[in-house]
Each structure stands twice: as structure tokens, then as C-alpha cells.
Motif scaffolding. Structure first.
Motif, PDB file in Angstrom:
ATOM      1  N   PRO A   9       0.840  -1.200   0.000  1.00 41.23           N
ATOM      2  CA  PRO A   9       0.000   0.000   0.000  1.00 41.23           C
ATOM      3  C   PRO A   9       0.879   1.256   0.000  1.00 41.23           C
ATOM      4  CG  PRO A   9      -0.863  -1.605   1.533  1.00 41.23           C
ATOM      5  CD  PRO A   9       0.489  -2.126   1.076  1.00 41.23           C
ATOM      6  N   LEU A  10       0.586   2.173  -0.894  1.00 41.50           N
ATOM      7  CA  LEU A  10       1.372   3.393  -1.017  1.00 41.50           C
ATOM      8  C   LEU A  10       1.302   4.195   0.275  1.00 41.50           C
ATOM      9  CD1 LEU A  10       3.028   4.997  -3.122  1.00 41.50           C
ATOM     10  CD2 LEU A  10       0.924   6.262  -3.620  1.00 41.50           C
ATOM     11  N   SER A  11       2.454   4.729   0.682  1.00 39.55           N
ATOM     12  CA  SER A  11       2.533   5.558   1.892  1.00 39.55           C
ATOM     13  C   SER A  11       3.575   6.647   1.676  1.00 39.55           C
ATOM     14  CB  SER A  11       2.914   4.704   3.105  1.00 39.55           C
ATOM     15  OG  SER A  11       4.282   4.338   3.033  1.00 39.55           O
ATOM     16  N   ALA A  42       7.069  15.834  -6.478  1.00 38.94           N
ATOM     17  CA  ALA A  42       6.797  14.426  -6.186  1.00 38.94           C
ATOM     18  C   ALA A  42       6.012  14.292  -4.881  1.00 38.94           C
ATOM     19  CB  ALA A  42       8.102  13.645  -6.110  1.00 38.94           C
ATOM     20  N   ALA A  43       6.367  15.097  -3.885  1.00 40.20           N
ATOM     21  CA  ALA A  43       5.642  15.047  -2.604  1.00 40.20           C
ATOM     22  C   ALA A  43       4.188  15.445  -2.811  1.00 40.20           C
ATOM     23  CB  ALA A  43       6.311  15.957  -1.577  1.00 40.20           C
ATOM     24  N   ASP A  44       3.938  16.464  -3.628  1.00 39.96           N
ATOM     25  CA  ASP A  44       2.563  16.886  -3.925  1.00 39.96           C
ATOM     26  C   ASP A  44       1.801  15.789  -4.653  1.00 39.96           C
ATOM     27  OD1 ASP A  44       3.100  19.335  -2.754  1.00 39.96           O
ATOM     28  OD2 ASP A  44       3.337  20.401  -4.666  1.00 39.96           O
ATOM     29  N   HIS A  48      -1.462  13.680  -3.283  1.00 37.55           N
ATOM     30  CA  HIS A  48      -2.718  13.592  -4.033  1.00 37.55           C
ATOM     31  C   HIS A  48      -3.183  12.132  -4.132  1.00 37.55           C
ATOM     32  CE1 HIS A  48      -5.816  14.226  -7.018  1.00 37.55           C
ATOM     33  NE2 HIS A  48      -5.239  13.287  -7.744  1.00 37.55           N
ATOM     34  N   LEU A  49      -2.267  11.223  -4.433  1.00 35.15           N
ATOM     35  CA  LEU A  49      -2.635   9.802  -4.528  1.00 35.15           C
ATOM     36  C   LEU A  49      -3.111   9.255  -3.186  1.00 35.15           C
ATOM     37  CD1 LEU A  49       0.145   8.383  -6.874  1.00 35.15           C
ATOM     38  CD2 LEU A  49      -2.312   8.537  -7.353  1.00 35.15           C
ATOM     39  N   LEU A  50      -2.504   9.719  -2.103  1.00 33.00           N
ATOM     40  CA  LEU A  50      -2.935   9.279  -0.769  1.00 33.00           C
ATOM     41  C   LEU A  50      -4.285   9.891  -0.411  1.00 33.00           C
ATOM     42  CD1 LEU A  50       0.487   9.476   1.091  1.00 33.00           C
ATOM     43  CD2 LEU A  50      -0.700   7.410   0.295  1.00 33.00           C
ATOM     44  N   ASP A  51      -4.456  11.178  -0.709  1.00 34.62           N
ATOM     45  CA  ASP A  51      -5.719  11.870  -0.405  1.00 34.62           C
ATOM     46  C   ASP A  51      -6.911  11.236  -1.108  1.00 34.62           C
ATOM     47  OD1 ASP A  51      -4.641  13.727   1.312  1.00 34.62           O
ATOM     48  OD2 ASP A  51      -4.575  15.348  -0.172  1.00 34.62           O
ATOM     49  N   ALA A  74       1.572   1.253  -9.195  1.00 39.57           N
ATOM     50  CA  ALA A  74       0.384   0.863  -9.951  1.00 39.57           C
ATOM     51  C   ALA A  74      -0.808   0.975  -9.026  1.00 39.57           C
ATOM     52  CB  ALA A  74       0.509  -0.567 -10.476  1.00 39.57           C
ATOM     53  N   GLY A  75      -1.964   1.214  -9.626  1.00 38.58           N
ATOM     54  CA  GLY A  75      -3.140   1.255  -8.779  1.00 38.58           C
ATOM     55  C   GLY A  75      -4.374   1.705  -9.514  1.00 38.58           C
ATOM     56  N   CYS A  76      -5.429   1.788  -8.742  1.00 34.99           N
ATOM     57  CA  CYS A  76      -6.753   2.151  -9.248  1.00 34.99           C
ATOM     58  C   CYS A  76      -7.352   3.231  -8.358  1.00 34.99           C
ATOM     59  CB  CYS A  76      -7.657   0.928  -9.280  1.00 34.99           C
ATOM     60  SG  CYS A  76      -7.071  -0.394 -10.340  1.00 34.99           S
TER      61      CYS A  76
END
Length: 184
Positions: A9-11, A42-44, A48-51, A74-76
């Protein structure tokens, strides 16, 4: 044989690896990232992906590992959770290209998404990105639109192809006979 991938899971802990991925001109060539990302950019992007996943019961975006080595993302991410609509993306380091890892990563991201019983998964790619075209079509995505000249890079206007993977009745099976191609 396709090497085994692990999806984490992305973190925020993945920022250094994601920053290196998004700073690579070869990786971002066919993406909506116009120029290599700075650390702040990259941090932004990571935030965004986490939000966009907040409120979901589990992660839908992942860091990819082969053994302990970072290979990409990768993800959805959700597009409209109430309607069950998600997007699919995959970005791998160039050293991983041509080994079947893109297909494996996309397939695993979709497998994880199944727990949310999506009604529709959207994706797009630049028409010249033949590897992504093959991946999407092998996964059962149907081309739904062509956006002529919608992607601009290095003074060139290239077509974007939109794709959709619709889920069927109670068995959740993918429909391969999606909508016809339209011009936008």
C-alpha cells in the motif's frame, strides 16, 4: 515466466522511490507529468494519490517490489466511488520494461480493486505507447474514445486513446464488447 511482484500500500515512506520514478524522463514520457518532478512536485503528487484514497476501506494504489527492489507504482485511484468508478495506472522503471511486469502490476492492481466491486475502470494511453495499448487490451479493456492531438509533448500533438473495463452482472465478469470508438 513473469517475476513475482509484491504490492505494498502506497505511503509517505515511498516518497524517495516515487520521486526518483517521476524524475525519470523515460518514465514520464507518456504520462500527464509534463516535466521531471522535483522533490516538492513528487511530494505533492504522492499526497494527491494518498488523499484520493482516504475513506476507502483499503489502499487501491501500490508501490511495486520485486524481492526488495522498488520497481514502480500501480493502482486504481477512485474517480467516483459512489458510482463504483476507478482509474487504472501503472508506471515502472525502464529497467523493468519488456519483462511482463507492467501487465502483472496492472492485473494485480485490478485484483485488489475487485474487493470494492467496481462497476467501471477507466484508463487512457497515448496511441504511440504500444506497450500500454497491449496491456490494456490483454486485460479486456475496450477502447471507448480517441482524442485526436490531445497529448502534447516536445512540439508534437498525439492522440490519446480512452479505455474502459465494465463489470457485468452478479458474477462481476469483465465485458470485452465495450462501447465503440468515438472521436472527442
Amino acid at each position: 515466466m513473469t517475476p513475482a511482484l509484491t504490492l505494498e500500500p502506497l505511503s509517505r515512506a515511498h516518497l524517495p522511490e516515487a520521486a526518483a520514478l517521476w524524475a525519470d524522463p523515460a518514465v514520464i514520457r507518456w504520462t500527464n507529468i509534463a516535466a521531471p518532478c522535483t522533490e516538492t512536485g513528487a511530494a505533492d503528487r504522492l499526497e494527491h494519490l494518498l488523499d484520493c484514497q482516504r475513506g476507502l476501506p483499503f489502499s487501491t494504489v501500490f508501490a511495486l517490489r520485486e524481492g526488495t527492489a522498488f520497481r514502480g507504482l500501480a493502482g486504481c485511484p477512485p474517480v467516483d466511488t459512489a458510482a463504483g468508478i476507478y482509474g487504472l495506472f501503472y508506471q515502472l522503471l525502464p529497467a523493468c520494461w519488456g519483462r511482463g511486469l507492467g501487465l502483472a502490476a496492472a492485473r494485480e492492481a485490478l485484483r485488489h480493486l475487485e474487493k470494492l466491486t467496481p462497476s467501471l475502470v477507466l484508463a487512457d494511453t497515448v496511441a504511440e505507447n504500444t506497450a500500454s495499448v497491449r496491456i490494456l487490451e490483454r486485460l479486456g479493456f475496450a477502447r471507448t474514445a480517441v482524442r485526436p492531438g490531445a497529448f502534447r509533448r516536445e512540439g508534437r500533438a498525439l492522440d490519446i486513446w480512452d479505455y474502459a473495463l465494465r463489470r457485468g452482472g452478479s458474477d462481476g465478469s469483465a465485458l470485452r464488447d465495450g462501447p465503440h470508438i468515438t472521436e472527442k
